[in-house]
Structures are given as C-alpha cells and as structure tokens.
Scaffold this active site. Structure first.
Site, mmCIF file in Angstrom:
data_model
loop_
_atom_site.group_PDB
_atom_site.id
_atom_site.type_symbol
_atom_site.label_atom_id
_atom_site.label_comp_id
_atom_site.label_asym_id
_atom_site.label_seq_id
_atom_site.Cartn_x
_atom_site.Cartn_y
_atom_site.Cartn_z
ATOM 1 C CB CYS A 143 -3.764 6.288 -9.367
ATOM 2 S SG CYS A 143 -3.475 5.210 -7.963
ATOM 3 C CG HIS A 173 0.206 9.674 -3.169
ATOM 4 N ND1 HIS A 173 -0.997 10.106 -2.681
ATOM 5 C CD2 HIS A 173 -0.083 8.811 -4.190
ATOM 6 C CE1 HIS A 173 -1.977 9.523 -3.357
ATOM 7 N NE2 HIS A 173 -1.451 8.737 -4.283
#
Length: 634
Positions: free
Chosen positions: A27, A556
């Site tokens: 990721c 995030h």
C-alpha cells in the site's frame, strides 16, 4: 538500485524465506505479506534493517513498513526474488477493480519483467557483434562471429519458449506445458516446410493472402515464422490457461498429472497453428503498420511527443505498453522507430542531475546525485527521477524538454533500433544496421544523446535553487534571527486526536511523520495548502501532497482501509495534479467504512519532519476546514 536489491533479499530472508510467503502486496507505506507461519519471521532483525521503519502484525498480514520508497522495494522483491511471479504467489492476475489500461499494463509488465535483463543482455551482444563487424574487427565468416551471434540470437530465435514460461506464470498454468507450446511454434522441421512449395493459397486478393503448406485433419494450416514473435505465444498461452483449468475440473485426480497436459497440448497447439497463430501474426503486422504510419505522418512531432512524455510514461508504468510494440516491430519489419525516439530521455535526465550536483550546497543531496548520475549514464533513471528531479518539479520539466528535443532530433536523423539492446551508453550498438554494416544510426544517436545531455545541464544549471533559498513568511524567534513558518488548514472537519490515539503502532509511534489525527464527522478530504498531489494510492484511502515550499503531507483515511480495495472511496484528483487550498481531494462513506469494522480516524502527518525545527499542532478539540491544524517551523 543496489540498496533496494540488498534490502529486498534481507526482507525475504527475514520473513522466513521464499517458501514461507503466500502472497505479497503493498500500500502507500508498507509491504503486506501473507505468511504460512509468522513465527518463522525474524521480526527484530527486520526492524533493524537499514531502510525498514518498523514491522506491524495485524489482520493476518505481516506488514513491513518502508515509507515513501515502498514501491521500489516491492518491485525489487518481485524482480529479484520472484515472489509475485512464482508458484508461491497467491494472486498474480490483475485486480478486478483495475481499469482496462491498468490490466493491460499489469499483464505486459508481468510477462516481460522477468526476462527483461537477459533480453537486454542478448540484444547488447547482438549489437556489439554488429558493431565489431562494421568496424572490421571480426569477419562474418569467422568462428568468433558465429559464436557471438549464436549467444546473442539464441534468445530471440526461441523467444516464444521464454515468453511461454512468463505468460504461464501470469495466467497461472503449468509452465512446462506452456514451454511445449512455445517450442512447437519454433520447431525446426516446420521452418523448412514453411519455405517450401505451397499446396495452394488462401484469401487471394486480400491483405491476408497466405500460402498453405500443409493440412491437419484436412484443415488448412497457414504456417508463419514465429521466431522472435510476441503476440502469438501470449495469445496461445492465455487460451491454454483456460483449456487447462477446464480440463482439470473434469479429469479424475488419479490421472490428472499427465492427462491434463496431454489434452492441453493436443487441443492448444493445433488451434494455435490453425487459428491463433495466423490471426495474432496478422494483428502484429497491423500494429507494426499502424505505429509506423503514425510515425511517418509527422516523424519530428512524434519524436517530440515520445521524448517529452517517456519519463512520465515510466512513472505511471505506461511504458510497458510500448515495449511489446517495439519488439513486435523489430520481429515483423526488422526495425523500430517508436521506442528509439525515447533514447535521449535518460541522457537529458542525467544532464539535469549533473547540474543539481554542481549547483547544490547540500551534502545529502550531493550524495544522492552521484549514484543517480552514474546509473543515469547506463540508462537507469529511477534514482534520478524519484530522488532528484521529480521532487523539484522545475528540474523534471527541464529534463522532459531536453528529452523532447532529443526525440525530435532522432526522428530528423531517421534513427531506429535494429535490435532490442542495452540502456544508456550500452544502447548505442542497437542503432547499428548489421544487414549492411552501417554505423550512421549509431553515430547519430551518440550526437543526439550528447546534445540532450548538454541541454539538460545548461538549462538546469542557471535555474536550480536549493529549496532553502525560497523565501516564505518569516517571523523572529527568541531574537536569534529569522525562521520560516508554514501553516496548514485541516483537511477534515471533526474531532482532533493525538497520534497516540491512533490504533496503529506505525502512526502512533510517529515513525512515518509528526502531526495529528482527526476523527471526521464528514466524509470529505480537502487540500490543507496549495501544492501537488505527489502520490495517490489507487484505492483512494491515502494520498501525499508536496506544497510549493517543499513540505510533504501524508493523509491516511482510516486504519487498514486499504483492504477495502477502493470501495466507499471516490477520488476527485489525479496523481500529479496541482491543487488549491480547500479543494476537494477525496470523498468517502464513513458509515459504510465503519460498518465494515474499520476505524475512520485519519492521521495527518508531515512526512519530511526531519527537515524542520518544530511541528506544532492545534490545541483545539474540534476543527473545521478553514482552521489551522498544523504549523511547521523551518
């Protein structure tokens, strides 16, 4: 690139070796392993590796946190350790959430990446052999020439066998069955029949007019020359993978080991010779004719375009779409103009790096420039792009301008590849026309690459400024001179939390950056400052911005939300976009994410916090989009 290779090897050994790995993905910041036995992993050893931030074990995944360079480390593991392409990989097919272009790039890169090194090496040997003949150092009748030509040409002649292996890994079928299909396509006896007198001709009066040399069960077979071909074997193995899986479902387990390959070969190879091979070959010829036609329409304009955007294609992985076209063009017509127009790009990039090296006063940047410059000379520009020019946008644009001019010059001189060879200075022999021992193309490529290098150097040198020389708002601090401040408004509306409140050690420990978290009450993320979207993960759950003053901001959304694969996220910008403060970046469905069992607490981090004297977060408990969240002091 050496550091990535060593780190990749150390990580694989640390997690218990290749055999302990079920699958690997990544990721925004982490390598995400699924392991057979996490107890076999030497966690403390991995944590202490240079280049690893920390290790997190969560949700059945063994997560090795790398930071901004995770993509490079992941790619090195795939390339050098063979995890994603080997039998240990759990998933090698394209993600169903990918668009068609992403799927195409994923398939092509998966098939060609494993053999790219030996492909370049074989091309270099062929290129240098042609160069030595043109220079009169060896004769074509000599044994030395014959051996060198055999070394260089062996891979290309039997190319369908090599592509059969890598395509089998990508399409998940038995590799040895795939090799057998490839071997059948280049079977020497059929090559002799191919040159013989045809029985009759088919499709007379059309562009597909073809001789028929033999029949199979009364069905006419149009033989093609499949040596060095690309499209036929990939299409055949894709078909074979479907046939093999279908047979595996109906054949009893006790005889499956030999009966599945038996029927697979008996079905696939005739179908390939009768249908897939001819159609794929004609398709390849059409692709070659179209690309050549586009080039011939305006060679210089095509050269400018390809040169200018080649490095952009590399960043987004789109260059993989041109690699098989180049190989196909060489196989079908003997030359390629298309990728040849991009040859000067690495030299323009390297010239810019040299300008930065000569101009900067920062020891750390100089230390990055030296290996980037050296690797750039040999055609490997990733260290230069990601480490030097792309973070300094003006330098990257200059390198693209130099590459564009170089591409136009290559087109003007009608430079073309006669073989797929090395990169950088090792690519010069690829321009030698071995058929007539002509070195004019190589000489032209040398002149153009030198010109592109000088253009990059001379344009970048007077324009480069170290970031610290860019002035911003200044305020006195303790009477000891001036410091710079930069203010960032909140990208979300909600409740302010400390990083310690984030239920993830990677964020709460501050190893990825200093900052704060927001528990949102509205599913929308806006830009906290003017800047550029440096990174936008395909799932939309994380993005990175670089402000006009060089601050790197990581946002995030939620914890472990990468597992949602983009579900409930809607991105409003693209990677590389310039954004204004307050502009909507991402929208997300908080309720659906929470219903899935995920936290939506959102860390907002200053990733390059080491470059600042202090990172100050707001003391407010509730925050809105227009209010200051973080202040950095340079």
């Amino acid at each position: 690139m050496r550091k990535y290779e060593e780190l990749a090897k150390a990580i694989v050994e640390g997690v218990g070796g290749k055999d302990n790995i079920i699958s690997l993905a990544h990721c925004y910041t982490r390598l995400r392993f699924k392991l057979h036995d996490e107890k076999k992993a030497a966690t403390e050893t991995i944590k202490n590796l240079d280049g690893v931030v920390t290790v997190v074990q969560s949700g059945g995944q063994y997560q090795v946190v790398i930071g901004n360079e995770v993509g490079e480390v992941h790619d090195e593991i795939v390339k050098s350790q063979g995890i994603a392409d080997g039998s240990a990989a759990e998933k090698t097919e394209p993600d169903k959430n990918m668009n068609l272009l992403d799927k195409f790039v994923d398939i092509i890169s998966g098939i060609f990446t494993p053999i790219l090194g030996v492909l370049a090496a074989s091309g270099m040997i062929k290129g240098f052999t042609a160069l030595f003949v043109a220079l009169g150092w060896i004769e074509e009748k000599s044994g030395t020439y014959q051996i060198l030509q055999t070394i260089g040409d062996g891979l290309f002649y039997f190319f369908p066998i090599f592509l059969g292996i890598t395509a089998a890994r990508k399409f998940k079928m038995n590799e040895f069955s795939a090799m057998a299909v490839g071997a059948a396509l280049v079977y020497p006896t059929l090559s002799v029949i191919f040159t013989g007198q045809p029985l009759y001709r088919m499709f007379e009066g059309t562009i597909f007019a073809s001789p028929v040399q033999l029949e199979f069960l009364g069905i006419p077979v149009i033989l093609m020359n499949y040596a060095s071909s690309v499209i036929p074997i990939i299409a055949a193995i894709y078909f074979a993978s479907k046939v093999e899986r279908g047979l595996a479902k109906v054949i009893p387990a006790m005889v499956k080991g030999f009966m599945v390959p038996f029927f697979t070969l008996l079905i696939v190879i005739p179908v390939t010779f009768i249908v897939i091979g001819p159609i794929s070959t004609w398709a390849g010829q059409i692709v070659g004719a179209v690309t050549t036609g586009v080039f011939n329409f305006s060679p210089i304009l095509a050269g400018f375009f390809l040169g200018a955007f080649w490095q952009v294609f590399v960043i987004f992985g789109l260059h993989w779409g041109l690699v098989p076209i180049m190989i196909n063009n060489i196989a079908t017509s003997g030359t390629d103009h298309i990728v040849a127009m991009t040859f000067a790009a690495s030299f323009a990039q390297t010239g810019v790096v040299l300008a930065v090296l000569l101009k900067t006063k920062h020891a750390k940047l100089k230390s990055l420039c030296v290996p980037a410059f050296i690797s750039g000379i040999f055609g490997v520009t990733e260290p230069a792009i990601y480490g030097i020019t792309l973070p300094r946008k003006k330098m990257f644009v200059i390198s693209c301008i130099g590459a564009a001019i170089g591409g136009g010059m290559l087109a003007f001189f009608d430079s073309q590849y006669y073989m797929f060879g090395g990169l950088g200075i090792f690519g010069y022999p690829s321009f030698v026309n071995s058929a007539i021992n002509d070195m004019a193309g190589m000489k032209g490529a040398m002149m153009v690459s030198a010109a592109a290098f000088m253009l990059g150097l001379l344009m970048a040198y007077p324009l480069y400024r170290d970031k610290e020389e860019i002035k911003s708002t200044v305020v006195p601090k303790d009477g000891n001179g001036l410091v710079e401040k930069e203010f960032f408004t909140s990208p979300l509306t909600g409740t302010v939390r400390t990083l310690e409140d984030v239920p993830d050690e990677t964020f709460s420990s501050g190893v990825l950056g200093k900052g704060v978290a927001v528990e949102p009450i509205e599913g929308r993320v806006v830009a906290p400052a003017d800047g550029t979207v440096a990174t936008l993960f395909p799932t939309g759950h994380a993005l990175g911005l670089i402000t006009e003053k060089g601050t790197e901001i990581l946002i995030h959304i939620g914890i472990d939300t990468v597992k949602l694969n983009g579900q409930y996220f809607s991105t409003k910008v693209k990677q590389g976009d310039r954004v204004k403060q307050g502009q909507i970046l991402v929208e997300f469905d908080m309720d659906k994410i929470r219903e899935g069992g995920y936290s939506v607490i959102t860390p907002v981090l200053i990733a390059n916090f080491q470059q600042y004297l202090d990172i100050i977060v707001t003391e407010k408990k509730e925050i809105s989009y227009t209010e200051n969240l973080i202040t950095v002091i340079a």
